[in-house]
Design a protein around this motif. Structure first.
Motif, mmCIF file in Angstrom:
data_model
loop_
_atom_site.group_PDB
_atom_site.id
_atom_site.type_symbol
_atom_site.label_atom_id
_atom_site.label_comp_id
_atom_site.label_asym_id
_atom_site.label_seq_id
_atom_site.Cartn_x
_atom_site.Cartn_y
_atom_site.Cartn_z
ATOM 1 N N PHE A 101 0.798 4.085 -2.869
ATOM 2 C CA PHE A 101 0.623 5.503 -2.541
ATOM 3 C C PHE A 101 1.772 6.330 -3.109
ATOM 4 N N TYR A 102 2.975 5.798 -2.994
ATOM 5 C CA TYR A 102 4.141 6.531 -3.497
ATOM 6 C C TYR A 102 4.060 6.721 -5.009
ATOM 7 N N LEU A 129 0.832 -1.213 0.000
ATOM 8 C CA LEU A 129 0.000 0.000 0.000
ATOM 9 C C LEU A 129 0.860 1.254 0.000
ATOM 10 N N THR A 130 1.967 1.198 0.735
ATOM 11 C CA THR A 130 2.882 2.337 0.747
ATOM 12 C C THR A 130 3.472 2.570 -0.639
ATOM 13 N N VAL A 167 0.318 8.621 -5.932
ATOM 14 C CA VAL A 167 -0.021 9.922 -5.353
ATOM 15 C C VAL A 167 1.222 10.791 -5.141
ATOM 16 N N LEU A 168 2.147 10.290 -4.338
ATOM 17 C CA LEU A 168 3.296 11.110 -3.968
ATOM 18 C C LEU A 168 4.211 11.392 -5.147
#
Length: 344
Positions: free
Chosen positions: A114-115, A110-111, A118-119
């Motif tokens: 997200f990276y 999930l990290t 999104v990030l």
């Protein structure tokens, strides 16, 4: 011997070799002594690498030269290591349970999502808008050199026709971009077919073959404005920065940090092979449509040239995979939006 001290027998493996020999280590205060048949070697703890490992996986000590020490009694070494580092009970519990490992893997996944989703786009856009002009110029020059190496050559169009295209380019360029300067048109021959792209430094490449595909000045204006839209929103720089950040992230994860300073510049070689994201292509389309209307140009020209490009490159429009999975917008959907904007 205190809890922070340890004497441990085991085996030492020299860097790059499979053979190993008996060895002993002694931890005391902030140092480690390695005893081999050839003598003793002293290290500070900051020179050593001892990575945590899941239950049942032996822990190794890695030395600065790449040599490794494996304890003969892994359980005793682990007990000393965990006491020394005083890991929180939750971490110990997670390491001992399959559900904890699964949760850690899901959390890592999930990290990563997200990276990437999104990030990374946010960072890419932020950095792209703040890069110095000198970096844009250097990236553009490197990209232009690469295009020549890949087959782009001087235009075969007549001087009169090239002059007409340059005049159209000047007339089409929005006032805000004209005032800032930096945009230029470079007409080239590319044997693999019609192509147009915008380099990070504001140089627009227009191929002879694309000019031949266009049936009107409005068609050419649509292509020029679409590429100007990519420049207006720094799409090529965003893609280059995103590619570089991904590369740097992987290098940091695997521990290979050599050449980080050259990564961004080296990414420029992919400029002419980039496929902009769905959002970027739609953003450039909307920019071109708005400017075409403001300049009183017919959107039918935009439909004509995009349809011609679709017919010439049938595999590049996202039709080979589901629309929700493709990052490159479905060309038929783009054409439909342009037709709706034209009212036809």
């Amino acid at each position: 011997m205190s809890a922070s001290e340890l004497e441990c027998d085991g085996y030492y493996q020299y860097p790059g070799q499979a053979a190993r020999e008996a060895a002993r280590i002694t931890f005391r205060d902030a140092s480690l002594t390695l005893r081999l048949d050839a003598g003793e070697r002293l290290f500070t703890l900051s020179q050593l690498e001892i990575r945590p490992a899941p239950e049942g996986v032996p822990q190794a000590i890695t030395f600065p030269d790449g040599g490794r020490f494996m304890p003969a009694n892994p359980a005793a070494f682990r007990h000393w290591y965990e006491n020394r580092h005083r890991k929180p009970p939750l971490i110990n519990a997670l390491e001992r349970r399959k559900s904890g490992i699964a949760a850690a893997l899901i959390g890592t996944l999930l990290t990563a999502v997200f990276y990437v989703a999104v990030l990374l786009p946010w960072l890419s856009e932020t950095i792209a808008y703040h890069l110095p002009v000198a970096v844009e110029q250097q990236l553009g020059e490197v990209s232009e050199q690469l295009l020549v190496e890949q087959g782009f050559s001087n235009s075969s169009l007549s001087a009169a026709r090239q002059a007409q295209l340059q005049a159209l380019f000047s007339a089409v360029t929005p006032a805000e971009m004209r005032d800032k300067g930096g945009l230029r048109l470079l007409i080239m021959h590319f044997p693999e077919g019609a192509n147009a792209l915008m380099l990070p430094n504001g140089t627009m490449i227009l191929s002879d073959e694309l000019v031949a595909q266009a049936k009107s000045d409005d068609a050419l204006a649509a292509v020029m404005l679409h590429e100007m839209g990519h420049y207006r929103y720094r799409h090529s720089l965003q893609m280059l920065v995103r590619s570089s950040l991904m590369t740097l992230s992987m290098m940091l994860v695997v521990g290979d940090v050599d050449g980080i300073g050259d990564t961004l510049l080296q990414s420029a070689v992919f400029v002419n092979e980039m496929r902009f994201s769905r959002g970027m292509e739609n953003e450039a389309d909307e920019f071109a449509i708005a400017e075409m209307k403001q300049q009183g140009r017919s959107l039918q020209g935009m439909v004509q040239i995009f349809a011609a490009l679709k017919d010439e490159h049938p595999d590049d429009d996202g039709l080979t995979m589901p629309d929700w999975l493709s990052t490159h917008p479905n060309m038929e959907a783009r054409l439909e939006r342009i037709r709706e904007a034209s009212g036809g």
